[in-house]
Design an enzyme around this catalytic site. Structure first.
Site, short mmCIF file in Angstrom:
data_model
loop_
_atom_site.label_atom_id
_atom_site.label_comp_id
_atom_site.label_asym_id
_atom_site.label_seq_id
_atom_site.Cartn_x
_atom_site.Cartn_y
_atom_site.Cartn_z
N MET A 1 0.87 -1.38 0.09
CA MET A 1 0.11 0.02 0.06
C MET A 1 1.16 1.33 0.02
O MET A 1 0.90 2.14 -0.78
CB MET A 1 -1.08 -0.10 1.18
CG MET A 1 -2.10 1.19 1.30
SD MET A 1 -2.97 1.11 2.71
CE MET A 1 -2.02 1.14 4.12
N ASP B 1 14.22 -10.28 -2.50
CA ASP B 1 14.12 -10.68 -0.93
C ASP B 1 15.04 -10.10 0.07
O ASP B 1 16.41 -10.15 -0.07
CB ASP B 1 14.65 -12.09 -0.81
CG ASP B 1 14.44 -12.95 0.38
OD1 ASP B 1 14.15 -12.16 1.27
OD2 ASP B 1 14.89 -14.18 0.35
N ILE B 2 14.70 -9.29 0.88
CA ILE B 2 15.45 -8.10 1.72
C ILE B 2 15.99 -8.99 2.80
O ILE B 2 17.10 -8.61 3.47
CB ILE B 2 14.69 -6.92 2.21
CG1 ILE B 2 13.38 -7.52 3.18
CG2 ILE B 2 14.01 -6.19 1.06
CD1 ILE B 2 12.91 -6.36 3.78
N TYR C 1 5.38 -7.92 17.23
CA TYR C 1 5.82 -6.85 16.22
C TYR C 1 6.32 -5.78 16.52
O TYR C 1 7.25 -5.27 15.79
CB TYR C 1 4.18 -6.69 15.72
CG TYR C 1 4.29 -5.67 14.52
CD1 TYR C 1 4.71 -5.98 13.40
CD2 TYR C 1 3.71 -4.44 14.73
CE1 TYR C 1 4.85 -4.84 12.35
CE2 TYR C 1 3.94 -3.24 13.80
CZ TYR C 1 4.12 -3.42 12.44
OH TYR C 1 4.19 -2.77 11.63
N LYS D 1 10.11 -4.50 14.82
CA LYS D 1 10.14 -3.28 14.25
C LYS D 1 11.24 -2.38 14.94
O LYS D 1 12.00 -1.57 14.38
CB LYS D 1 9.07 -2.67 14.21
CG LYS D 1 8.01 -2.98 13.20
CD LYS D 1 8.58 -3.10 11.99
CE LYS D 1 8.34 -1.82 11.23
NZ LYS D 1 8.53 -1.97 9.65
#
Length: 294
Positions: free
Chosen positions: A11, A37-38, A124, A128
């Site tokens: 998005m 593919d990071i 999560y 991050k």
């Protein structure tokens, strides 16, 4: 300026590419998850080479999925970000990395400043935070972390699109009214990221953390009512409820309101009020939006 956008199929990534289409002075490379593919350090380094700025919108965004497999989430949101930062350091590129309000505990009652202590309450958020720490450690002079929250847009599933879909299926919607945040239009954030990239490369934006959310605050219930009103639906079809009615594997922060003090240092204004931006998002002339203002 040569700009690489990772996660260009998502998005926010698609909106960044759309905004950059209006800046022909920049050369843009957009790569999706299937194209890069990071988590592959060698592949990341090869793609980053030759670029001045990398805008990383690639991420593991499944909050509840992260709770079930924190290792996998941290590989994408932490270790892979370190690969990007290392590649940027090697090739002399600035990195703009998108992070989240979930790095905070959500127990405040005033907006979190950019340097407020972090204390994520779910996997999560921890994943991050690992990415943020990698950017700061590896790119102390050319790394920019941009935290955002409550994103919605026309590309992909999000709260606004979900509310509009449910409005067609149900007479009444029960929406939580005990979580506060800042609904943020992904297209507006994309514009802010491009402006920050330009400022960073010109030396006007110091490295560090910025908060990329709209101003003001509301609840999910307040946002749902605003969406209904803009679509010409009766807002009273939306009824307030509590988070306890919708138990999830991962706990959510109750307060996700962020402060925006760092933008002035870069000579940039923060994003406008959330409701003003929501109205703009529903105005077809403002963007390729399928939504319509009543």
């Amino acid at each position: 300026m040569r700009i690489l956008v990772t996660g260009a199929g998502g998005m926010l990534g698609r909106d960044v590419v759309d905004v950059l289409a209006g800046h022909p002075e920049h050369t843009v490379t957009a790569v999706t998850r299937t194209q890069l593919d990071i988590t592959d350090a060698a592949a990341v380094s090869a793609v980053v080479a030759g670029h001045d700025v990398v805008v990383n919108t690639a991420a593991w965004t499944d909050v509840d999925g992260a709770e079930r497999d924190e290792t996998a989430a941290t590989t994408v949101n932490g270790a892979a970000v370190a690969h990007l930062a290392t590649a940027c350091a090697t090739h002399g590129a600035h990195l703009l990395h998108v992070s989240t309000d979930y790095v905070f505990a959500g127990d405040a009652d005033t907006p979190y400043s950019e340097d407020a202590p972090t204390a994520p309450i779910n996997a999560y958020g921890r994943s991050k935070l690992a990415g943020e720490q990698a950017v700061r450690r590896l790119l102390p002079e050319s790394g920019h972390v941009v935290r955002t929250a409550w994103l919605y847009g026309v590309h992909g599933r999000n709260f606004v699109t979900t509310m509009l879909a449910l409005a067609e299926q149900r007479e009444f919607l029960d929406v939580v009214d005990d979580q506060r945040g800042q609904p943020t239009w992904s297209y507006a954030l994309a514009g802010q990221l491009v402006a920050l990239a330009e400022a960073a490369r010109a030396g006007r934006a110091r490295p560090g953390t910025y908060h990329g959310t709209c101003s003001g605050e509301t609840t999910w219930y307040g946002l749902a009512r605003a969406v209904f009103a803009l679509r010409g639906l009766d807002p009273d079809r939306v009824r307030p409820t509590t988070s306890s009615r919708f138990p999830r594997p991962a706990p959510r922060p109750a307060y996700s309101v962020l402060g925006h003090g760092r933008w002035a240092e870069a000579g940039l204004a923060p994003l406008p009020d959330w409701h003003t931006t929501l109205v703009e998002a529903f105005t077809p002339a403002a963007s390729p939006s399928p939504w319509k203002v009543a």
